[in-house]
Design a protein around this motif. Structure first.
Motif, PDB file in Angstrom:
ATOM      1  N   GLN A  95      -8.997  31.882  57.531  1.00 11.32           N
ATOM      2  CA  GLN A  95     -10.251  31.134  57.593  1.00 11.32           C
ATOM      3  C   GLN A  95     -11.294  31.741  56.668  1.00 11.32           C
ATOM      4  O   GLN A  95     -12.082  31.033  56.055  1.00 11.32           O
ATOM      5  CB  GLN A  95     -10.779  31.109  59.024  1.00 11.32           C
ATOM      6  CG  GLN A  95      -9.956  30.270  59.980  1.00 11.32           C
ATOM      7  CD  GLN A  95     -10.619  30.134  61.333  1.00 11.32           C
ATOM      8  OE1 GLN A  95     -11.698  30.690  61.585  1.00 11.32           O
ATOM      9  NE2 GLN A  95      -9.974  29.401  62.226  1.00 11.32           N
ATOM     10  N   ARG A  96     -11.298  33.067  56.565  1.00  8.17           N
ATOM     11  CA  ARG A  96     -12.236  33.749  55.667  1.00  8.17           C
ATOM     12  C   ARG A  96     -11.746  35.177  55.450  1.00  8.17           C
ATOM     13  O   ARG A  96     -11.319  35.840  56.390  1.00  8.17           O
ATOM     14  CB  ARG A  96     -13.646  33.776  56.251  1.00  8.17           C
ATOM     15  CG  ARG A  96     -14.655  34.550  55.381  1.00  8.17           C
ATOM     16  CD  ARG A  96     -16.067  34.484  55.928  1.00  8.17           C
ATOM     17  NE  ARG A  96     -16.977  35.296  55.144  1.00  8.17           N
ATOM     18  CZ  ARG A  96     -17.306  36.546  55.432  1.00  8.17           C
ATOM     19  NH1 ARG A  96     -16.813  37.123  56.519  1.00  8.17           N
ATOM     20  NH2 ARG A  96     -18.133  37.234  54.671  1.00  8.17           N
ATOM     21  N   ALA A  97     -11.782  35.602  54.218  1.00  8.34           N
ATOM     22  CA  ALA A  97     -11.445  36.978  53.891  1.00  8.34           C
ATOM     23  C   ALA A  97     -12.457  37.508  52.896  1.00  8.34           C
ATOM     24  O   ALA A  97     -12.829  36.799  51.952  1.00  8.34           O
ATOM     25  CB  ALA A  97     -10.034  37.076  53.326  1.00  8.34           C
ATOM     26  N   HIS A 130      -8.059  35.396  60.609  1.00  9.75           N
ATOM     27  CA  HIS A 130      -7.013  34.386  60.737  1.00  9.75           C
ATOM     28  C   HIS A 130      -7.497  33.221  61.585  1.00  9.75           C
ATOM     29  O   HIS A 130      -7.207  32.063  61.303  1.00  9.75           O
ATOM     30  CB  HIS A 130      -5.768  34.992  61.376  1.00  9.75           C
ATOM     31  CG  HIS A 130      -5.080  36.001  60.518  1.00  9.75           C
ATOM     32  ND1 HIS A 130      -4.043  35.686  59.687  1.00  9.75           N
ATOM     33  CD2 HIS A 130      -5.293  37.330  60.352  1.00  9.75           C
ATOM     34  CE1 HIS A 130      -3.633  36.774  59.044  1.00  9.75           C
ATOM     35  NE2 HIS A 130      -4.373  37.781  59.434  1.00  9.75           N
ATOM     36  N   ALA A 131      -8.187  33.523  62.660  1.00 10.89           N
ATOM     37  CA  ALA A 131      -8.746  32.531  63.573  1.00 10.89           C
ATOM     38  C   ALA A 131      -9.923  33.187  64.273  1.00 10.89           C
ATOM     39  O   ALA A 131     -10.158  34.388  64.125  1.00 10.89           O
ATOM     40  CB  ALA A 131      -7.696  32.079  64.586  1.00 10.89           C
ATOM     41  N   THR A 137     -13.754  36.966  47.609  1.00  6.42           N
ATOM     42  CA  THR A 137     -13.709  36.285  48.902  1.00  6.42           C
ATOM     43  C   THR A 137     -12.725  35.129  48.776  1.00  6.42           C
ATOM     44  O   THR A 137     -12.633  34.507  47.722  1.00  6.42           O
ATOM     45  CB  THR A 137     -15.101  35.754  49.279  1.00  6.42           C
ATOM     46  OG1 THR A 137     -16.003  36.862  49.390  1.00  6.42           O
ATOM     47  CG2 THR A 137     -15.075  34.993  50.599  1.00  6.42           C
ATOM     48  N   PHE A 138     -11.974  34.837  49.844  1.00  7.54           N
ATOM     49  CA  PHE A 138     -11.040  33.718  49.742  1.00  7.54           C
ATOM     50  C   PHE A 138     -10.752  33.088  51.090  1.00  7.54           C
ATOM     51  O   PHE A 138     -11.021  33.671  52.146  1.00  7.54           O
ATOM     52  CB  PHE A 138      -9.732  34.155  49.067  1.00  7.54           C
ATOM     53  CG  PHE A 138      -8.765  34.908  49.955  1.00  7.54           C
ATOM     54  CD1 PHE A 138      -7.720  34.251  50.600  1.00  7.54           C
ATOM     55  CD2 PHE A 138      -8.876  36.280  50.121  1.00  7.54           C
ATOM     56  CE1 PHE A 138      -6.816  34.938  51.389  1.00  7.54           C
ATOM     57  CE2 PHE A 138      -7.978  36.977  50.913  1.00  7.54           C
ATOM     58  CZ  PHE A 138      -6.944  36.307  51.551  1.00  7.54           C
ATOM     59  N   THR A 139     -10.198  31.875  51.032  1.00 10.78           N
ATOM     60  CA  THR A 139      -9.655  31.191  52.200  1.00 10.78           C
ATOM     61  C   THR A 139      -8.257  30.711  51.847  1.00 10.78           C
ATOM     62  O   THR A 139      -7.930  30.536  50.667  1.00 10.78           O
ATOM     63  CB  THR A 139     -10.507  29.980  52.616  1.00 10.78           C
ATOM     64  OG1 THR A 139     -10.496  29.009  51.545  1.00 10.78           O
ATOM     65  CG2 THR A 139     -11.937  30.385  52.916  1.00 10.78           C
ATOM     66  N   ARG A 140      -7.418  30.492  52.865  1.00 12.31           N
ATOM     67  CA  ARG A 140      -6.063  29.992  52.622  1.00 12.31           C
ATOM     68  C   ARG A 140      -5.687  29.066  53.770  1.00 12.31           C
ATOM     69  O   ARG A 140      -5.707  29.472  54.933  1.00 12.31           O
ATOM     70  CB  ARG A 140      -5.065  31.148  52.535  1.00 12.31           C
ATOM     71  CG  ARG A 140      -3.656  30.713  52.149  1.00 12.31           C
ATOM     72  CD  ARG A 140      -2.752  31.910  51.898  1.00 12.31           C
ATOM     73  NE  ARG A 140      -2.413  32.617  53.120  1.00 12.31           N
ATOM     74  CZ  ARG A 140      -2.054  33.904  53.170  1.00 12.31           C
ATOM     75  NH1 ARG A 140      -2.030  34.615  52.061  1.00 12.31           N
ATOM     76  NH2 ARG A 140      -1.740  34.483  54.306  1.00 12.31           N
ATOM     77  N   THR A 141      -5.390  27.825  53.453  1.00 14.43           N
ATOM     78  CA  THR A 141      -5.000  26.853  54.466  1.00 14.43           C
ATOM     79  C   THR A 141      -3.693  26.189  54.076  1.00 14.43           C
ATOM     80  O   THR A 141      -3.317  26.187  52.904  1.00 14.43           O
ATOM     81  CB  THR A 141      -6.077  25.760  54.645  1.00 14.43           C
ATOM     82  OG1 THR A 141      -6.261  25.078  53.388  1.00 14.43           O
ATOM     83  CG2 THR A 141      -7.398  26.359  55.081  1.00 14.43           C
ATOM     84  N   GLY A 142      -3.013  25.598  55.058  1.00 15.32           N
ATOM     85  CA  GLY A 142      -1.768  24.909  54.784  1.00 15.32           C
ATOM     86  C   GLY A 142      -0.538  25.774  54.931  1.00 15.32           C
ATOM     87  O   GLY A 142       0.575  25.312  54.696  1.00 15.32           O
ATOM     88  N   THR A 143      -0.695  27.045  55.318  1.00 11.51           N
ATOM     89  CA  THR A 143       0.461  27.856  55.710  1.00 11.51           C
ATOM     90  C   THR A 143       0.555  27.696  57.219  1.00 11.51           C
ATOM     91  O   THR A 143       0.240  26.656  57.755  1.00 11.51           O
ATOM     92  CB  THR A 143       0.267  29.323  55.291  1.00 11.51           C
ATOM     93  OG1 THR A 143      -0.946  29.826  55.853  1.00 11.51           O
ATOM     94  CG2 THR A 143       0.196  29.432  53.787  1.00 11.51           C
TER      95      THR A 143
END
Length: 336
Positions: free
Chosen positions: A106-108, A120-121, A93-99
């Motif tokens: 937001q959540r994968a 994504h949103a 599971t992961f999140t990615r912010t700042g791109t």
């Protein structure tokens, strides 16, 4: 059904009716695509935007087959490269912010080969469950822009065509789930237009299981020092990699020489697996940056958890229908 040429004509006519973006807004569009980009105006300023376009968002393996080899950074660098090996198991599971606000995750939840969820949103979510793919998506990004487009179609297209378009809008309202063809979504994203799908992260597969982007970042590392479970150093954001281009959007133009030595901080768990990767953006101004004040850029942060414990996704409980060929036409030229 409205033809592709009809849709393009409608988009172009609407674009010509809007004002151009200011240099400062263009700069921000180059660095981070915002959730509600003023894409109608962006079409007017296509020459400026093209120079800093980031293209289609695709997940790449830890090291692209034709990309440069990672720098030799000693034991710390090897530990860093080893830290993403667990992603190849395809269960995390992961999140990615700042791109960009849409390329942000937001959540994968990745559970290969059975399922994937990429959110994504709140109004842009994709789910693969078994052999089927589902999409929840807000066409045009917001009520005001949706209303502008729908009014234009009503005034310039035949009533029968407008009814078909209205049906697409009822499915792509950011609330309802619709069954989609993943291949056709990817093809729609590849159309050379201003589409929100341009920033859709490609679903991971057993052949390319890393959807986080961490592998590409680590492949660009140029120095590494370790203290316990924390590794710090610098990376070269200018290395040729489509995912780096997505996350930094022409870093040489924006940061000059600073793009070649961006500071990062990686945290590993007790098993040596990557749990967080943070990249700090350079704080100096580029020579071509407008004089207007520019807010500091937030760091790029990837957080990974639930290795081997991420559950498979079930299909959405309620499906409003299936995307039509017209829907893919509108998605390819969507402005979010």
């Amino acid at each position: 059904m409205p033809t592709q040429e009809h849709l393009r004509t409608a988009m172009n006519e609407m674009a010509r009716s809007t004002d151009a973006l200011s240099p400062t807004v263009v700069l921000h569009a180059a660095r981070r695509r915002q959730t509600h980009r003023r894409l109608l105006a962006a079409v007017v300023t296509a020459a400026a935007v093209t120079a800093v376009s980031i293209g289609v968002a695709v997940a790449t393996p830890s090291r692209p087959p034709d990309g440069p080899a990672p720098a030799d950074t000693g034991d710390a660098g090897q530990a860093l490269r080893d830290s993403v090996a667990a992603l190849r198991g395809g269960n995390y599971t992961f999140t990615r912010t700042g791109t960009s606000s849409i390329a942000d995750i937001q959540r994968a939840a990745v559970h290969l080969p059975d399922s994937v969820l990429l959110q994504h949103a709140s109004s842009f979510v994709m789910v693969r469950a078994g052999s089927d793919t589902y999409l929840r998506y807000l066409l045009n990004g917001g009520p005001e822009l949706r209303a502008q487009y729908r009014q234009y179609y009503k005034e310039n297209l035949k009533a029968a065509d407008v009814r078909k378009i209205d049906e697409v809008y009822s499915h792509l309202d950011g609330e309802h789930w619709v069954r989609a063809d993943e291949k056709k979504l990817t093809e729609a994203a590849a159309v050379d237009e201003q589409s929100g799908l341009d920033y859709m992260a490609q679903m991971p597969t057993t052949e390319q299981p890393d959807a986080t982007g961490a592998g590409s970042l680590i492949a660009a590392v140029t120095s590494a020092e370790r203290a316990g479970n924390v590794i710090t150093g610098t990376l070269d954001a200018t290395k040729p990699d489509p995912l780096l281009e997505l996350m930094f959007s022409d870093p040489t133009y924006l940061y000059g020489v600073g793009a070649k030595s961006m500071p990062y901080r990686a945290t590993l768990d007790d098993q040596g697996r990557l749990t967080e990767f943070t990249v700090t953006m350079p704080d100096h101004r580029m020579a071509s940056q407008p004089a207007d004040p520019v807010q500091p850029e937030p760091p790029l942060v990837i957080r990974i958890s639930e290795y081997g414990r991420t559950e498979a996704q079930s299909p959405p409980a309620q499906i409003s229908g299936e995307l039509s060929s017209l829907a893919y036409e509108l998605l390819a030229r969507d402005t979010d």
